[in-house]
Design a protein around this motif. Structure first.
Motif, PDB file in Angstrom:
ATOM      1  N   GLU A 261      53.792  41.996  31.578  1.00 50.82           N
ATOM      2  CA  GLU A 261      53.603  43.451  31.614  1.00 50.82           C
ATOM      3  C   GLU A 261      52.131  43.799  31.805  1.00 50.82           C
ATOM      4  O   GLU A 261      51.784  44.786  32.451  1.00 50.82           O
ATOM      5  N   LYS A 262      51.251  42.984  31.236  1.00 49.39           N
ATOM      6  CA  LYS A 262      49.815  43.212  31.393  1.00 49.39           C
ATOM      7  C   LYS A 262      49.370  42.934  32.823  1.00 49.39           C
ATOM      8  O   LYS A 262      48.495  43.617  33.363  1.00 49.39           O
ATOM      9  N   VAL A 263      49.975  41.921  33.449  1.00 52.22           N
ATOM     10  CA  VAL A 263      49.676  41.660  34.863  1.00 52.22           C
ATOM     11  C   VAL A 263      50.103  42.865  35.696  1.00 52.22           C
ATOM     12  O   VAL A 263      49.370  43.328  36.584  1.00 52.22           O
ATOM     13  N   ARG A 264      51.294  43.378  35.402  1.00 52.84           N
ATOM     14  CA  ARG A 264      51.853  44.492  36.162  1.00 52.84           C
ATOM     15  C   ARG A 264      50.951  45.721  36.094  1.00 52.84           C
ATOM     16  O   ARG A 264      50.780  46.437  37.082  1.00 52.84           O
ATOM     17  N   LYS A 265      50.342  45.957  34.937  1.00 55.71           N
ATOM     18  CA  LYS A 265      49.479  47.130  34.774  1.00 55.71           C
ATOM     19  C   LYS A 265      48.102  46.921  35.411  1.00 55.71           C
ATOM     20  O   LYS A 265      47.470  47.885  35.852  1.00 55.71           O
ATOM     21  N   GLY A 266      47.635  45.683  35.450  1.00 52.62           N
ATOM     22  CA  GLY A 266      46.319  45.416  36.028  1.00 52.62           C
ATOM     23  C   GLY A 266      45.184  46.084  35.281  1.00 52.62           C
ATOM     24  O   GLY A 266      44.192  46.507  35.869  1.00 52.62           O
ATOM     25  N   ILE A 267      45.336  46.191  33.960  1.00 54.48           N
ATOM     26  CA  ILE A 267      44.339  46.846  33.116  1.00 54.48           C
ATOM     27  C   ILE A 267      43.783  45.832  32.116  1.00 54.48           C
ATOM     28  O   ILE A 267      44.548  45.175  31.399  1.00 54.48           O
TER      29      ILE A 267
ATOM     30  N   GLY B  17      47.063  37.499  33.676  1.00 50.09           N
ATOM     31  CA  GLY B  17      46.823  37.786  35.081  1.00 50.09           C
ATOM     32  C   GLY B  17      45.387  37.876  35.564  1.00 50.09           C
ATOM     33  O   GLY B  17      45.149  38.172  36.733  1.00 50.09           O
ATOM     34  N   GLU B  18      44.428  37.600  34.692  1.00 50.28           N
ATOM     35  CA  GLU B  18      43.037  37.700  35.138  1.00 50.28           C
ATOM     36  C   GLU B  18      42.739  36.784  36.326  1.00 50.28           C
ATOM     37  O   GLU B  18      42.012  37.169  37.253  1.00 50.28           O
ATOM     38  N   GLU B  19      43.319  35.581  36.328  1.00 50.84           N
ATOM     39  CA  GLU B  19      43.052  34.657  37.432  1.00 50.84           C
ATOM     40  C   GLU B  19      43.768  35.088  38.708  1.00 50.84           C
ATOM     41  O   GLU B  19      43.298  34.810  39.812  1.00 50.84           O
ATOM     42  N   VAL B  20      44.887  35.769  38.567  1.00 49.55           N
ATOM     43  CA  VAL B  20      45.600  36.264  39.752  1.00 49.55           C
ATOM     44  C   VAL B  20      44.761  37.338  40.450  1.00 49.55           C
ATOM     45  O   VAL B  20      44.613  37.331  41.682  1.00 49.55           O
ATOM     46  N   PHE B  21      44.202  38.257  39.675  1.00 49.34           N
ATOM     47  CA  PHE B  21      43.354  39.290  40.262  1.00 49.34           C
ATOM     48  C   PHE B  21      42.069  38.684  40.837  1.00 49.34           C
ATOM     49  O   PHE B  21      41.548  39.170  41.855  1.00 49.34           O
ATOM     50  N   SER B  22      41.566  37.629  40.205  1.00 49.99           N
ATOM     51  CA  SER B  22      40.401  36.940  40.761  1.00 49.99           C
ATOM     52  C   SER B  22      40.712  36.401  42.156  1.00 49.99           C
ATOM     53  O   SER B  22      39.906  36.532  43.086  1.00 49.99           O
TER      54      SER B  22
END
Length: 269
Positions: free
Chosen positions: A140-146, A108-113
């Motif tokens: 699950e990692k995307v969901r946590k955003g950590i 999810g790093e690119e989604v948060f970008s």
């Protein structure tokens, strides 16, 4: 060395038992990853690996994680994000609502970008970002955003190179070696499992990003996925691929026009 017949047996197991279809993935890439896993987990034979995959749900999760590619980072290829920031978002901003699909989003790093770009353009409030992947564990990692705090220095440099002008650390809270990104960003992200191989279109989008995924598929599967993206894009919307990926010689190439060297195409038909 694992021979092709054994690979076929394992892929059949995965499809028949769990619905994972890896049959059109690049065979050479799959073979390397499976052989690497056998070495890492010290399986004395292929039969032992196959037994674990068939009978141990926890090991199945590990297997799928290892053979799918989950290498990503925030603002990867800053010039690409600069093109999104300067050329694409001003056009999307004229729409009443913006839907963006990150297909094969990994952790999810690119989604948060993208969420950060939308916030800085004043468009986040009228946007939804759909983050999908085959692998539920990475979602699950995307969901946590950590994400690891140790990576923030590099991400901050890439953010600035992409045209960012704010204090990047203002987007997350640091705690115990982790960086947790703001809830305002996460609230605009819809997370779901989606198999590009077998699942169908589920919405109409203004921008689809699928970067560095197609390179692991064979030509037939690439065309199948590109047809899915074509069916999922509204007229005059955009498709973004990875640096080594292209629509040239694909089944949909005549429906798109490449905008710049940053691998962004506009749907013209």
């Amino acid at each position: 060395m694992i021979d092709d017949e054994n690979i076929d047996l394992l892929l059949t197991d995965l499809f028949d038992l769990y619905g994972y279809d890896f049959t059109s993935y690049s065979r050479a890439s799959l073979k390397r990853r499976i052989e690497r896993l056998c070495l890492l987990d010290k399986f004395p034979s292929f039969a032992e690996l196959r037994y674990r995959v068939k009978n141990d749900p926890d090991y199945l999760k590990r297997f799928v994680e290892e053979i799918t590619v989950n290498v990503t980072e925030m603002f990867r290829d800053p010039s690409f994000y600069k093109a999104l920031r300067e050329d694409i978002l001003p056009v999307l901003g004229t729409k009443p609502f913006i839907r963006i699909w990150h297909a094969g989003c990994s952790t999810g790093e690119e989604v948060f970008s993208m969420a950060i770009l939308l916030k800085e353009a004043g468009l986040l409030r009228k946007s939804l970002l759909y983050a999908t992947d085959l692998n539920p564990t990475v979602l699950e990692k995307v969901r946590k955003g950590i994400f690891p705090l140790s990576q923030m220095k590099q991400y901050s440099e890439s953010y600035i190179a992409s045209g960012g002008s704010r204090d990047f650390s203002g987007y997350y809270t640091a705690n115990y070696g982790q960086a947790k990104f703001d809830r305002e960003l996460a609230e605009k992200i819809i997370i779901s499992t989606h198999n590009l191989v077998s699942d169908s279109s589920f919405n109409e989008f203004d921008l689809i990003l699928c970067r560095n995924v197609l390179i692991y598929f064979d030509k037939e599967l690439q065309d199948r996925v590109l047809k899915l993206f074509d069916a999922s894009l509204a007229p005059l919307s955009y498709l973004a691929l990875g640096t080594k990926e292209t629509l040239k010689f694909s089944v949909v190439q005549n429906k798109f026009k490449q905008l710049n060297r940053e691998k962004i195409w506009k749907k013209i038909m």
